[in-house]
Scaffold this motif. Structure first.
Motif, PDB file in Angstrom:
ATOM      1  N   MET A 230      -9.229  19.871 -19.572  1.00  0.00           N
ATOM      2  CA  MET A 230      -9.654  18.473 -19.413  1.00  0.00           C
ATOM      3  C   MET A 230      -8.757  17.771 -18.396  1.00  0.00           C
ATOM      4  SD  MET A 230     -12.242  17.753 -21.387  1.00  0.00           S
ATOM      5  CE  MET A 230     -12.139  15.988 -21.566  1.00  0.00           C
ATOM      6  N   PRO A 231      -9.333  16.934 -17.538  1.00  0.00           N
ATOM      7  CA  PRO A 231      -8.500  16.185 -16.583  1.00  0.00           C
ATOM      8  C   PRO A 231      -7.652  15.142 -17.302  1.00  0.00           C
ATOM      9  CG  PRO A 231     -10.781  15.453 -16.489  1.00  0.00           C
ATOM     10  CD  PRO A 231     -10.763  16.656 -17.377  1.00  0.00           C
ATOM     11  N   VAL A 232      -6.517  14.804 -16.706  1.00  0.00           N
ATOM     12  CA  VAL A 232      -5.707  13.728 -17.271  1.00  0.00           C
ATOM     13  C   VAL A 232      -6.392  12.393 -16.982  1.00  0.00           C
ATOM     14  CG1 VAL A 232      -3.572  15.031 -16.946  1.00  0.00           C
ATOM     15  CG2 VAL A 232      -4.281  13.381 -15.208  1.00  0.00           C
ATOM     16  N   GLU A 233      -6.148  11.429 -17.845  1.00  0.00           N
ATOM     17  CA  GLU A 233      -6.671  10.093 -17.599  1.00  0.00           C
ATOM     18  C   GLU A 233      -5.951   9.460 -16.412  1.00  0.00           C
ATOM     19  OE1 GLU A 233      -6.491   7.538 -20.958  1.00  0.00           O
ATOM     20  OE2 GLU A 233      -8.032   8.606 -22.075  1.00  0.00           O
ATOM     21  N   VAL A 234      -6.710   8.716 -15.627  1.00  0.00           N
ATOM     22  CA  VAL A 234      -6.160   8.005 -14.469  1.00  0.00           C
ATOM     23  C   VAL A 234      -5.969   6.541 -14.847  1.00  0.00           C
ATOM     24  CG1 VAL A 234      -6.535   7.356 -12.066  1.00  0.00           C
ATOM     25  CG2 VAL A 234      -7.379   9.572 -12.910  1.00  0.00           C
ATOM     26  N   HIS A 235      -4.712   6.107 -14.865  1.00  0.00           N
ATOM     27  CA  HIS A 235      -4.393   4.726 -15.208  1.00  0.00           C
ATOM     28  C   HIS A 235      -3.913   4.001 -13.954  1.00  0.00           C
ATOM     29  CE1 HIS A 235      -3.803   5.299 -19.822  1.00  0.00           C
ATOM     30  NE2 HIS A 235      -4.752   6.079 -19.345  1.00  0.00           N
ATOM     31  N   GLY A 236      -4.662   3.013 -13.513  1.00  0.00           N
ATOM     32  CA  GLY A 236      -4.280   2.233 -12.344  1.00  0.00           C
ATOM     33  C   GLY A 236      -3.164   1.268 -12.688  1.00  0.00           C
ATOM     34  N   HIS A 237      -2.019   1.401 -12.015  1.00  0.00           N
ATOM     35  CA  HIS A 237      -0.836   0.602 -12.304  1.00  0.00           C
ATOM     36  C   HIS A 237      -0.986  -0.811 -11.749  1.00  0.00           C
ATOM     37  CE1 HIS A 237       3.785   0.074 -11.805  1.00  0.00           C
ATOM     38  NE2 HIS A 237       3.422  -0.274 -13.026  1.00  0.00           N
ATOM     39  N   ARG A 238      -1.042  -1.774 -12.641  1.00  0.00           N
ATOM     40  CA  ARG A 238      -1.257  -3.183 -12.270  1.00  0.00           C
ATOM     41  C   ARG A 238      -2.531  -3.319 -11.441  1.00  0.00           C
ATOM     42  NH1 ARG A 238       4.916  -4.493 -10.207  1.00  0.00           N
ATOM     43  NH2 ARG A 238       5.896  -2.923 -11.550  1.00  0.00           N
ATOM     44  N   GLY A 239      -3.505  -2.494 -11.725  1.00  0.00           N
ATOM     45  CA  GLY A 239      -4.761  -2.420 -10.984  1.00  0.00           C
ATOM     46  C   GLY A 239      -4.733  -1.189 -10.103  1.00  0.00           C
ATOM     47  N   ALA A 240      -4.410  -1.394  -8.831  1.00  0.00           N
ATOM     48  CA  ALA A 240      -4.189  -0.292  -7.883  1.00  0.00           C
ATOM     49  C   ALA A 240      -3.114  -0.793  -6.937  1.00  0.00           C
ATOM     50  CB  ALA A 240      -5.473   0.068  -7.148  1.00  0.00           C
ATOM     51  N   ARG A 241      -1.905  -0.889  -7.448  1.00  0.00           N
ATOM     52  CA  ARG A 241      -0.827  -1.639  -6.805  1.00  0.00           C
ATOM     53  C   ARG A 241      -0.506  -1.168  -5.385  1.00  0.00           C
ATOM     54  NH1 ARG A 241       5.117  -0.999  -7.499  1.00  0.00           N
ATOM     55  NH2 ARG A 241       6.084  -2.987  -6.971  1.00  0.00           N
ATOM     56  N   GLY A 242      -0.693   0.111  -5.124  1.00  0.00           N
ATOM     57  CA  GLY A 242      -0.418   0.618  -3.792  1.00  0.00           C
ATOM     58  C   GLY A 242      -1.508   0.311  -2.786  1.00  0.00           C
ATOM     59  N   LEU A 243      -2.655  -0.167  -3.291  1.00  0.00           N
ATOM     60  CA  LEU A 243      -3.827  -0.369  -2.439  1.00  0.00           C
ATOM     61  C   LEU A 243      -4.256  -1.832  -2.353  1.00  0.00           C
ATOM     62  CD1 LEU A 243      -5.881   2.615  -3.904  1.00  0.00           C
ATOM     63  CD2 LEU A 243      -4.493   2.635  -1.816  1.00  0.00           C
ATOM     64  N   ARG A 244      -4.006  -2.595  -3.383  1.00  0.00           N
ATOM     65  CA  ARG A 244      -4.391  -4.000  -3.440  1.00  0.00           C
ATOM     66  C   ARG A 244      -3.302  -4.796  -4.142  1.00  0.00           C
ATOM     67  NH1 ARG A 244      -7.750  -1.891  -0.748  1.00  0.00           N
ATOM     68  NH2 ARG A 244      -9.998  -2.272  -0.633  1.00  0.00           N
ATOM     69  N   PRO A 245      -3.232  -6.129  -3.947  1.00  0.00           N
ATOM     70  CA  PRO A 245      -2.224  -6.922  -4.634  1.00  0.00           C
ATOM     71  C   PRO A 245      -2.282  -6.735  -6.155  1.00  0.00           C
ATOM     72  CG  PRO A 245      -3.217  -8.217  -2.887  1.00  0.00           C
ATOM     73  CD  PRO A 245      -4.018  -6.946  -2.987  1.00  0.00           C
ATOM     74  N   GLU A 246      -1.108  -6.605  -6.751  1.00  0.00           N
ATOM     75  CA  GLU A 246      -1.015  -6.262  -8.170  1.00  0.00           C
ATOM     76  C   GLU A 246      -1.429  -7.411  -9.079  1.00  0.00           C
ATOM     77  OE1 GLU A 246       3.480  -7.114  -9.543  1.00  0.00           O
ATOM     78  OE2 GLU A 246       3.293  -5.493  -8.087  1.00  0.00           O
ATOM     79  N   ASN A 247      -1.967  -7.023 -10.242  1.00  0.00           N
ATOM     80  CA  ASN A 247      -2.320  -7.979 -11.282  1.00  0.00           C
ATOM     81  C   ASN A 247      -3.224  -9.092 -10.764  1.00  0.00           C
ATOM     82  OD1 ASN A 247      -1.095  -6.967 -13.708  1.00  0.00           O
ATOM     83  ND2 ASN A 247       0.906  -7.560 -12.902  1.00  0.00           N
ATOM     84  N   THR A 248      -4.195  -8.719  -9.922  1.00  0.00           N
ATOM     85  CA  THR A 248      -5.159  -9.684  -9.406  1.00  0.00           C
ATOM     86  C   THR A 248      -6.572  -9.191  -9.700  1.00  0.00           C
ATOM     87  OG1 THR A 248      -5.276  -8.635  -7.213  1.00  0.00           O
ATOM     88  CG2 THR A 248      -3.623 -10.374  -7.525  1.00  0.00           C
ATOM     89  N   LEU A 249      -7.509 -10.099  -9.751  1.00  0.00           N
ATOM     90  CA  LEU A 249      -8.888  -9.712 -10.017  1.00  0.00           C
ATOM     91  C   LEU A 249      -9.454  -8.805  -8.926  1.00  0.00           C
ATOM     92  CD1 LEU A 249     -10.331 -13.030 -11.508  1.00  0.00           C
ATOM     93  CD2 LEU A 249      -9.292 -11.095 -12.703  1.00  0.00           C
ATOM     94  N   PRO A 250      -9.207  -9.079  -7.621  1.00  0.00           N
ATOM     95  CA  PRO A 250      -9.690  -8.127  -6.609  1.00  0.00           C
ATOM     96  C   PRO A 250      -9.050  -6.750  -6.747  1.00  0.00           C
ATOM     97  CG  PRO A 250      -9.250 -10.259  -5.610  1.00  0.00           C
ATOM     98  CD  PRO A 250      -8.699 -10.319  -7.008  1.00  0.00           C
ATOM     99  N   GLY A 251      -7.789  -6.702  -7.147  1.00  0.00           N
ATOM    100  CA  GLY A 251      -7.140  -5.419  -7.369  1.00  0.00           C
ATOM    101  C   GLY A 251      -7.781  -4.656  -8.508  1.00  0.00           C
ATOM    102  N   PHE A 252      -8.119  -5.345  -9.579  1.00  0.00           N
ATOM    103  CA  PHE A 252      -8.784  -4.686 -10.704  1.00  0.00           C
ATOM    104  C   PHE A 252     -10.180  -4.212 -10.313  1.00  0.00           C
ATOM    105  CE2 PHE A 252      -6.182  -7.722 -13.533  1.00  0.00           C
ATOM    106  CZ  PHE A 252      -5.078  -6.900 -13.442  1.00  0.00           C
ATOM    107  N   ALA A 253     -10.896  -5.038  -9.564  1.00  0.00           N
ATOM    108  CA  ALA A 253     -12.243  -4.646  -9.127  1.00  0.00           C
ATOM    109  C   ALA A 253     -12.182  -3.389  -8.263  1.00  0.00           C
ATOM    110  CB  ALA A 253     -12.895  -5.801  -8.367  1.00  0.00           C
ATOM    111  N   HIS A 254     -11.159  -3.286  -7.419  1.00  0.00           N
ATOM    112  CA  HIS A 254     -11.016  -2.101  -6.578  1.00  0.00           C
ATOM    113  C   HIS A 254     -10.712  -0.870  -7.430  1.00  0.00           C
ATOM    114  CE1 HIS A 254     -10.438   0.095  -2.876  1.00  0.00           C
ATOM    115  NE2 HIS A 254      -9.255   0.509  -3.284  1.00  0.00           N
TER     116      HIS A 254
END
Length: 268
Positions: free
Chosen positions: A1-25
């Motif tokens: 089984m694959p490991v679960e992928v948990h986005g840190h503060r959304g996708a902190r390396g790709l979008r601003p952390e702890n923001t709605l656009p970051g979560f949407a991404h």
């Protein structure tokens, strides 16, 4: 089984952390869970931010909430000392600082699990912990997210209170080097000598260690106590592969796209 992928503060390396656009991404990428951080404002609103104080590294003042506000500028001050209208003026890189209610409205229609870290520390009095925990749980419950939410904390008093008062929520015991020192005050009275057993004793439903603490024997010990292991924060494909080989259950990463691509290319 694959490991679960948990986005840190959304996708902190790709979008601003702890923001709605970051979560949407992060949702668009296909994460299994989103890790986020919550704190309590002066007017008892639950808002998202990693630190208990507003950091100039990712936040900027724009204007005072009202002319002549003596608390302005707000960056550098504690969230607990600022009101929601004051925090609404802060630029978080992709809009403002969101509330937990707004975050729930965004994520409730998805399948995503919420990993909600409550940002307290051992200096907090019990009644303040209870207020943040109770208000957070009320919001999550009202959004219908009880069964899709894990409550995370380094301050394990949060988890013991959740165990006693909100037992339907998952409880994730966070651990890092500074919380496992001798005479630690982070572990709700438990000994740091055997953190896995300590986490089990306080009723955690998962154990989430810092990556430098995570070894095959630790993973085996956690699994022997029926505790899934959620390792953080892992950002390179090489390290991701290593922890997958350790048989961890989930990986928290700033770059969920990398972990998704890795597992797609080399399924277990």
């Amino acid at each position: 089984m694959p490991v679960e992928v948990h986005g840190h503060r959304g996708a902190r390396g790709l979008r601003p952390e702890n923001t709605l656009p970051g979560f949407a991404h992060a949702v668009a990428l296909g994460v299994d869970a989103i890790e986020l951080d919550v704190g309590l404002t002066a007017d008892n609103e639950v808002v998202l931010n990693h630190d208990q104080t507003l950091s100039p590294h990712n936040l900027k003042d724009t204007k005072p909430a009202h002319p002549g506000d003596p608390a302005y500028p707000y960056v550098g001050k504690r969230i607990r000392d600022l009101t929601l209208p004051q925090l609404r003026t802060i630029n978080a890189g992709a809009g403002g600082i969101p509330t937990l209610t707004e975050t729930c409205a965004l994520l409730a229609p998805t399948h995503i699990t919420l990993s909600v870290e409550l940002k307290t520390d051992p200096t907090w009095p019990p009644h303040e912990i209870d207020l943040l925990l109770g208000t957070t749980v009320e919001i999550l419950t009202s959004a219908g997210l009880t069964n899709r939410t894990r409550l995370l904390a380094f301050d394990w008093r949060v988890l013991t209170q959740a165990r006693d008062n909100h037992p339907t929520f998952g409880r994730v015991a966070l651990a890092e080097r500074k919380t496992l020192t001798p005479n630690t005050t982070w572990l709700a009275g438990q000994s740091p000598a055997d953190p896995v057993s300590a986490a089990a004793e306080i009723g955690a439903t998962a154990f989430s260690p810092e990556h430098v603490l995570t070894t095959p024997p630790l993973v085996e010990a956690a699994h022997a106590r029926a505790l899934p292991v959620i390792v953080w924060t892992v950002n390179t494909p090489e390290e991701m592969t290593r922890f997958i080989d350790y048989d961890v259950d989930a990986i928290v990463t700033d770059y969920p796209d990398r972990l998704i691509q890795l597992q797609t290319a080399t399924p277990r």
